[in-house]
Design a protein around this motif. Structure first.
Motif, short mmCIF file in Angstrom:
data_model
loop_
_atom_site.label_atom_id
_atom_site.label_comp_id
_atom_site.label_asym_id
_atom_site.label_seq_id
_atom_site.Cartn_x
_atom_site.Cartn_y
_atom_site.Cartn_z
N ARG A 98 0.84 -1.21 0.00
CA ARG A 98 0.00 0.00 0.00
C ARG A 98 0.87 1.25 0.00
N ASP A 102 0.83 4.15 -2.79
CA ASP A 102 0.59 5.55 -2.44
C ASP A 102 1.74 6.44 -2.91
N ARG A 105 1.44 6.92 -6.69
CA ARG A 105 0.32 7.80 -7.04
C ARG A 105 0.65 9.26 -6.71
N THR A 106 1.30 9.49 -5.59
CA THR A 106 1.69 10.85 -5.21
C THR A 106 2.69 11.42 -6.22
#
Length: 136
Positions: A98, A102, A105-106
């Protein structure tokens, strides 16, 4: 990828399931390498490295055992450099995945803001690749 069709782990909280998930990641990495899928290879290599790093145990502040006469601060003797690795559970591995998702994606958002849509798309594909392992 052929290994992705394997049965998912039954109990998400055990160390055996974490090993099964890691084995699945490694098998899928080999398949991605053979298929020359750069995005999947990058995502899987990074995820496996993060798992390996999470298992590492920090070195003790003061070395135990017999001190080496040749290297200051080093220990000598059989097994002096051995350290047991941390045992991760499937929930720990999923948390690492995860975090990897994340992070990608950031970074993709940063690239999109900067107008680098190709790099952002690559990071989104990598995040999607890792996301499939959370659904297992």
């Amino acid at each position: 990828m052929t290994a992705a069709a394997a049965d998912p782990p039954t109990d998400p909280g055990t160390a055996e399931d974490a090993q099964a998930l890691r084995s699945l990641l490694r098998a899928d990495l080999r398949a991605a390498m053979k298929a020359r899928d750069r995005d999947a290879v990058s995502a899987l290599r990074t995820a496996l490295a993060a798992i390996d790093n999470a298992e590492a145990v920090q070195a003790p502040d003061a070395p135990a055992g017999h001190q080496s006469e040749h290297v200051a601060g080093a220990t000598a003797g059989v097994g002096s450099a051995e350290a047991a690795r941390r045992v991760l559970f499937a929930d720990d591995v999923r948390a690492l995945l995860r975090a990897q998702i994340d992070e990608r994606r950031t970074e993709a958002e940063v690239y999109e803001t900067g107008g680098q849509t190709d790099a952002a798309a690559r990071l989104h594909r990598e995040a999607d690749t890792l996301g499939t392992y959370l659904k297992r």
